[in-house]
Each structure stands twice: as structure tokens, then as C-alpha cells.
Design an enzyme around this catalytic site. Structure first.
Site, short mmCIF file in Angstrom:
data_model
loop_
_atom_site.label_atom_id
_atom_site.label_comp_id
_atom_site.label_asym_id
_atom_site.label_seq_id
_atom_site.Cartn_x
_atom_site.Cartn_y
_atom_site.Cartn_z
N CYS A 1 -44.25 33.15 -69.81
CA CYS A 1 -45.07 32.15 -69.15
C CYS A 1 -45.66 32.70 -67.85
O CYS A 1 -44.97 32.73 -66.82
CB CYS A 1 -44.24 30.89 -68.86
SG CYS A 1 -45.16 29.58 -68.06
N CYS B 1 -45.83 30.11 -65.03
CA CYS B 1 -44.55 29.87 -64.36
C CYS B 1 -44.16 31.02 -63.44
O CYS B 1 -43.67 30.80 -62.33
CB CYS B 1 -43.44 29.67 -65.40
SG CYS B 1 -43.84 28.60 -66.78
N ASP B 2 -44.36 32.25 -63.90
CA ASP B 2 -43.71 33.39 -63.27
C ASP B 2 -44.62 34.43 -62.62
O ASP B 2 -44.14 35.33 -61.93
CB ASP B 2 -42.83 34.10 -64.31
CG ASP B 2 -41.75 33.19 -64.88
OD1 ASP B 2 -41.26 32.35 -64.11
OD2 ASP B 2 -41.41 33.31 -66.06
#
Length: 301
Positions: free
Chosen positions: A130, A133-134
Site C-alpha cells: 500500500c 499507507c506507507d
């Protein structure tokens, strides 16, 4: 006893729930999360009404709309079984069991894994699925994005603002996906696209420090501090054992979102609708509820 149970709370499931609320249907939504794949997306420029919005921002808008209605919601519950006996549909989750006269499967898809040495060992230790997300965790690093479609292009575009350098590893002869996104990636001075290339291993010591890539019959090593796996998605349809699916595991539906079992409908990326887009999933969610409402109106229970 519910009129309708909706499995999933991504764009399809949330839209289905909003339509159900407006039809005064007694509904229940069960989902592991809210927002679905929309929450993983980066910059969105093709959702009507928003010239520009990020995936997480759009997911928040979806949730706000959902919570304006008195819709019963069971969060952090994943469906594990779906069964119809007589006129009653039973949805079993990892936390409970619920009954309804109709159901909509809008459970979306999940990320596909590489299945190469080192992947499991370095998951969340420099290897992620992701970018939304990261990506901020990899500021100033050389990274690799694995894939060649829209998901990989989206991840690369996000990382272009953060990473030092990006290798885009694509197994096919040329990149696919949206032409505008592809052009931005190919014109970037900090992106190298490696077509006809396959990752064979992920390496590291405590954290990821490299990958092995097979290209043109030769295997080479690339030093990277992060790996983003974006090689496609798998439909979350295993729990619906009696529902007809295609070879990819996607649920087969007609133009009214009907499955092979009367009273059970499906919408969004879990289905065999050819294009997987947020706006298409939302539209399919509304269609599914309207079809479920019609089904309930035409049947005596």
C-alpha cells in the site's frame, strides 16, 4: 430479520447502503473496513464532482455520507459464509450470524502476493502492498515498484514526490493502465521502467536492502530500501461458495447485478464487470440496491 445485508463498505457497499436507507429498507452493513480500495488510492482526478481529491479524502467523504443515515454497521467483521435456505439468506461473519431476505456482495478485492523468497520475511520491514499507507516512510530512498497497471502507476506517482529513485519492474513488454498516468511516469527523471522483468527474490538484513530481477535471461540485483508490490488483486469471494464465478474468482452478474441465486446481488470490483474504477463501483452499488428493492417488492415472504 433484515430486508438487506450488504457485505463490504467500499464505494459499492457504501453507495448500496445509502440507496437502501433512502428506500427505507431495514439494512445491515458488515465489513472489515470502511472505504475499501478507495482508501488505498493516491491522487484521484477522474471522480465526477472532484477535479482533484486523494483516495483517503474520498473515503472519508463516503463514510460521512454513510453515517448521515441510520444504517446499522458492523465494523471489523469479515464474511466467512453466505447461504440461502428457502427465502432466508444467512450471512456468517467471524463474529456473528445475520439473516435477511436479500443480500448484496460488495466485498471488493485484496492485494496479490509475489510468492517469492523473502516476501513473507520482509513484509512490513520494507516490503508493503500500500503506497498510500506507507510511501512517506521511504522518503529519500531508492525503491522498487512491482507491477505494470494502474495500481503500480499510482504507487509510482505517489513515490515520485517522496523517494530518491524508483525502479518500476513490469513483467510484460510495455506498461498498461491510464495513458495520462503512464506518460507522467515515463517522463520522470527519477524513474527507470524495466519491462519484461520479473522479481525472483527479496533480500535484506532486518530490513529490505535489495531485490533480484530476472531480465532478458539474466538475473541481476538492485539495491533498494523499499519494495511496493502492485501486481493486481484477488476478489474476496471465497465465502460465497454457492455463487457462480469466473476463472478469476469474480462473481458473475447480469445487468441488474443479479447472481445465479435469486435475492443475492453483487456489485463493485468483486464482480466480473470489466472495468475496475471507483466511480463504476459506486454506480454498481446503487444498481444492486435498486434491484434488491425490486426483488423484495415482487416477492411475498
Amino acid at each position: 430479520m433484515y430486508d438487506l445485508i450488504i457485505i463490504g463498505a467500499g464505494p459499492a457497499g457504501i453507495t448500496a447502503a445509502v440507496y437502501a436507507a433512502r428506500k427505507k429498507m431495514k439494512s445491515l452493513v458488515v465489513s472489515k473496513d470502511i472505504g475499501g480500495q478507495a482508501a488505498w488510492s493516491g491522487d484521484i482526478e477522474n471522480y465526477t464532482g472532484y477535479q482533484f481529491i486523494t483516495g483517503p479524502e474520498l473515503a472519508v467523504k463516503f463514510e460521512e455520507h454513510l453515517r448521515k443515515y441510520d444504517i446499522e454497521l458492523k465494523e471489523n467483521e469479515g464474511a466467512i459464509a453466505l447461504k440461502k435456505e428457502g427465502d432466508i439468506i444467512t450471512v456468517t461473519t467471524d463474529k456473528g450470524s445475520y439473516e435477511a431476505r436479500s443480500a448484496i456482495i460488495a466485498s471488493g478485492k485484496r492485494t496479490r502476493e509475489l510468492n517469492v523468497p523473502g516476501e513473507k520475511e520482509f513484509k512490513n520491514l520494507g516490503l508493503t502492498y500500500c503506497a498510500t499507507c506507507d510511501a512517506p516512510l521511504f522518503s529519500g530512498r531508492d525503491v522498487a515498484v512491482i507491477g505494470g497497471g494502474n495500481s503500480a502507476l499510482d504507487a509510482t506517482l505517489q513515490l515520485m514526490k517522496i523517494a530518491k529513485y524508483i525502479y518500476l519492474i513490469n513483467i510484460t513488454s510495455c506498461l498498461g493502465g491510464d495513458a495520462v498516468m503512464r506518460q507522467k511516469v515515463e517522463e520522470s527523471e527519477i524513474v527507470t521502467v524495466l519491462n519484461n522483468s520479473q522479481v525472483t527474490a527479496v533480500s535484506g538484513v532486518k530490513m529490505v536492502n535489495g531485490i533480484k530481477v530476472k531480465r532478458e535471461g539474466r538475473e541481476e540485483s538492485l539495491a533498494v530500501g523499499g519494495v511496493f508490490v502492485e501486481i493486481g488483486l484477488i476478489p474476496n469471494s471465497e465465502f460465497a461458495k454457492d455463487i457462480e464465478k469466473n476463472q478469476a474468482g469474480e462473481i458473475k452478474i447480469n445487468n441488474r447485478n443479479e447472481t445465479n441465486i435469486p435475492g443475492i446481488f453483487a456489485s463493485g470490483d468483486v464482480t466480473d464487470v470489466p472495468e475496475k474504477q471507483i466511480i463504476i463501483a459506486a454506480g454498481e452499488g446503487s444498481k444492486a440496491t435498486l434491484s434488491a428493492f425490486r426483488y423484495l417488492s415482487e416477492h411475498r415472504f
